[in-house]
Design a protein around this motif. Structure first.
Motif, PDB file in Angstrom:
ATOM      1  N   UNK A 151     -37.301 -12.840 100.689  1.00 43.18           N
ATOM      2  CA  UNK A 151     -37.626 -12.613 102.094  1.00 43.18           C
ATOM      3  C   UNK A 151     -38.050 -11.173 102.359  1.00 43.18           C
ATOM      4  N   UNK A 152     -37.310 -10.218 101.787  1.00 46.67           N
ATOM      5  CA  UNK A 152     -37.623  -8.809 102.005  1.00 46.67           C
ATOM      6  C   UNK A 152     -38.480  -8.216 100.895  1.00 46.67           C
ATOM      7  N   UNK A 153     -38.511  -8.883  99.731  1.00 43.85           N
ATOM      8  CA  UNK A 153     -39.164  -8.299  98.546  1.00 43.85           C
ATOM      9  C   UNK A 153     -38.628  -6.893  98.283  1.00 43.85           C
ATOM     10  N   UNK A 154     -37.311  -6.722  98.494  1.00 49.77           N
ATOM     11  CA  UNK A 154     -36.667  -5.415  98.282  1.00 49.77           C
ATOM     12  C   UNK A 154     -36.431  -5.236  96.787  1.00 49.77           C
ATOM     13  N   UNK A 155     -37.449  -4.754  96.118  1.00 48.50           N
ATOM     14  CA  UNK A 155     -37.478  -4.676  94.665  1.00 48.50           C
ATOM     15  C   UNK A 155     -36.341  -3.807  94.118  1.00 48.50           C
ATOM     16  N   UNK A 156     -36.204  -2.602  94.644  1.00 45.86           N
ATOM     17  CA  UNK A 156     -35.170  -1.694  94.161  1.00 45.86           C
ATOM     18  C   UNK A 156     -33.767  -2.225  94.382  1.00 45.86           C
ATOM     19  N   UNK A 157     -33.527  -2.822  95.534  1.00 46.13           N
ATOM     20  CA  UNK A 157     -32.198  -3.376  95.811  1.00 46.13           C
ATOM     21  C   UNK A 157     -31.854  -4.477  94.825  1.00 46.13           C
ATOM     22  N   UNK A 158     -32.846  -5.317  94.514  1.00 51.56           N
ATOM     23  CA  UNK A 158     -32.600  -6.397  93.562  1.00 51.56           C
ATOM     24  C   UNK A 158     -32.256  -5.841  92.184  1.00 51.56           C
ATOM     25  N   UNK A 159     -32.990  -4.833  91.735  1.00 46.35           N
ATOM     26  CA  UNK A 159     -32.700  -4.224  90.425  1.00 46.35           C
ATOM     27  C   UNK A 159     -31.310  -3.600  90.417  1.00 46.35           C
ATOM     28  N   UNK A 160     -30.906  -2.999  91.534  1.00 45.95           N
ATOM     29  CA  UNK A 160     -29.609  -2.312  91.580  1.00 45.95           C
ATOM     30  C   UNK A 160     -28.435  -3.259  91.382  1.00 45.95           C
ATOM     31  N   UNK A 161     -28.620  -4.546  91.711  1.00 50.82           N
ATOM     32  CA  UNK A 161     -27.519  -5.498  91.540  1.00 50.82           C
ATOM     33  C   UNK A 161     -27.169  -5.710  90.065  1.00 50.82           C
ATOM     34  N   UNK A 162     -28.077  -5.358  89.163  1.00 52.58           N
ATOM     35  CA  UNK A 162     -27.768  -5.457  87.736  1.00 52.58           C
ATOM     36  C   UNK A 162     -26.890  -4.303  87.269  1.00 52.58           C
ATOM     37  N   UNK A 163     -26.902  -3.187  88.008  1.00 56.74           N
ATOM     38  CA  UNK A 163     -26.127  -2.003  87.626  1.00 56.74           C
ATOM     39  C   UNK A 163     -24.775  -1.979  88.321  1.00 56.74           C
ATOM     40  N   UNK A 192     -23.871   5.329  84.928  1.00 51.60           N
ATOM     41  CA  UNK A 192     -24.214   4.157  85.741  1.00 51.60           C
ATOM     42  C   UNK A 192     -24.306   4.513  87.226  1.00 51.60           C
ATOM     43  N   UNK A 193     -23.473   5.440  87.696  1.00 50.99           N
ATOM     44  CA  UNK A 193     -23.580   5.864  89.093  1.00 50.99           C
ATOM     45  C   UNK A 193     -24.905   6.606  89.318  1.00 50.99           C
ATOM     46  N   UNK A 194     -25.298   7.442  88.361  1.00 45.59           N
ATOM     47  CA  UNK A 194     -26.586   8.112  88.474  1.00 45.59           C
ATOM     48  C   UNK A 194     -27.729   7.113  88.507  1.00 45.59           C
ATOM     49  N   UNK A 200     -31.367   2.364  94.200  1.00 46.05           N
ATOM     50  CA  UNK A 200     -31.335   1.958  95.613  1.00 46.05           C
ATOM     51  C   UNK A 200     -30.293   2.791  96.353  1.00 46.05           C
ATOM     52  N   UNK A 201     -30.746   3.596  97.301  1.00 46.95           N
ATOM     53  CA  UNK A 201     -29.821   4.415  98.083  1.00 46.95           C
ATOM     54  C   UNK A 201     -28.943   3.557  98.999  1.00 46.95           C
ATOM     55  N   UNK A 202     -29.483   2.571  99.733  1.00 45.02           N
ATOM     56  CA  UNK A 202     -28.613   1.764 100.610  1.00 45.02           C
ATOM     57  C   UNK A 202     -27.511   1.028  99.839  1.00 45.02           C
ATOM     58  N   UNK A 203     -27.854   0.396  98.710  1.00 40.86           N
ATOM     59  CA  UNK A 203     -26.838  -0.313  97.937  1.00 40.86           C
ATOM     60  C   UNK A 203     -25.850   0.679  97.332  1.00 40.86           C
ATOM     61  N   UNK A 204     -26.326   1.864  96.949  1.00 43.27           N
ATOM     62  CA  UNK A 204     -25.433   2.900  96.419  1.00 43.27           C
ATOM     63  C   UNK A 204     -24.429   3.357  97.478  1.00 43.27           C
ATOM     64  N   UNK A 205     -24.894   3.477  98.719  1.00 45.70           N
ATOM     65  CA  UNK A 205     -23.985   3.877  99.797  1.00 45.70           C
ATOM     66  C   UNK A 205     -22.910   2.821 100.012  1.00 45.70           C
TER      67      UNK A 205
END
Length: 260
Positions: A151-163, A192-194, A200-205
């Motif tokens: 829906x959002x095509x939030x590419x970075x957020x999707x990748x961040x879920x693997x980390x 991994x935090x780096x 993704x800054x929002x998912x990191x927050x």
């Protein structure tokens, strides 16, 4: 009692088959559903521009000269670059340059990686192999992940879920594991935090608030030195991303959202 046990087995089997069927549909959707979500224009244009800049010898792209009809864009002064470095590697290996195809390949690879990283986290919580695998499947193919991707095509957020599960895994290990692997886990938590911050800054927050909540819960049971090590690892992980984070506050005054 025998009938009850059989019913439990049946419900368990149905649940597992349902997860596998949902996963199959979502994998198929990744290669079929049009990439036309809210952020698709930016994501697809960046998946063209970023690898091209790397090919041109610019290994830390910030300015995208080809964006907006060659007027340019400062996108990567503000957006985390790791997903696009990953896409560049995939592009080099596969020779694929079409941005939609790159989007689909990297989304698929990181979805599978999410199963594995969540599996590792759950095994670290002493779950069985079977439960950890299906827990990883539930995590990777959860409706929220599909919503973010399609829906959002939030590419970075999707990748961040693997980390994300790896950060929680190493937080737990630093807090609870024996001293033999403490510094190894400290280093892996830093790394991994780096990587999360570069993805993704929002998912990191959101993850940062989760870790803070975990530390508050562990104040009585974990030693203060271990809690301090977690905080130090997160600080070090933030510092190693300085090449990306430092320019942001200096450039914020130049952003005029009211003019858009």
């Amino acid at each position: 009692m025998k009938l009850l046990r059989n019913n439990r087995l049946s419900w368990s089997t149905i649940a597992r088959v349902s997860v596998l069927v949902a996963a199959a549909f979502e994998i198929a959707a990744n290669f079929i559903v049009p990439i036309d979500g809210y952020d698709h224009y930016s994501q697809l244009s960046w998946l063209v521009a970023f690898p091209n800049l790397i090919r041109a010898g610019i290994f830390a792209p910030h300015w995208l000269p080809s964006a907006f009809g060659n007027w340019g864009s400062p996108a990567f002064y503000f957006y985390p670059p790791l997903p696009y470095y990953l896409s560049t590697v995939v592009s080099f290996i596969t020779t694929v340059r079409d941005p939609a195809t790159l989007f689909r390949i990297v989304a698929f690879l990181t979805t599978i990686a999410s199963v594995w990283t969540c599996y590792l986290f759950l095994r670290g919580q002493e779950a069985s192999k079977n439960s950890s695998f299906f827990g990883g499947m539930l995590y990777a193919f959860a409706p929220f992940q599909a919503f973010i991707l399609f829906t959002f095509n939030a590419f970075g957020s999707h990748v961040s879920f693997a980390i994300l599960p790896l950060v929680l895994l190493f937080v737990d290990r630093v807090l609870r594991r024996n001293s033999d692997s403490l510094w190894k886990d400290f280093g892996l938590l830093t790394l991994t935090w780096g990587l999360m911050l570069l993805t993704s800054i929002p998912i990191s927050m959101l993850l940062g608030f989760t870790v803070l909540f975990i530390l508050l819960l562990q104040i009585r049971s974990a030693s203060r030195s271990r809690i301090g090590l977690v905080i130090l690892a997160l600080t070090c992980g933030t510092l190693i991303t300085g090449f990306y984070l430092v320019p942001i506050p200096y450039l914020l005054p130049d952003i005029h959202l009211s003019a858009l």
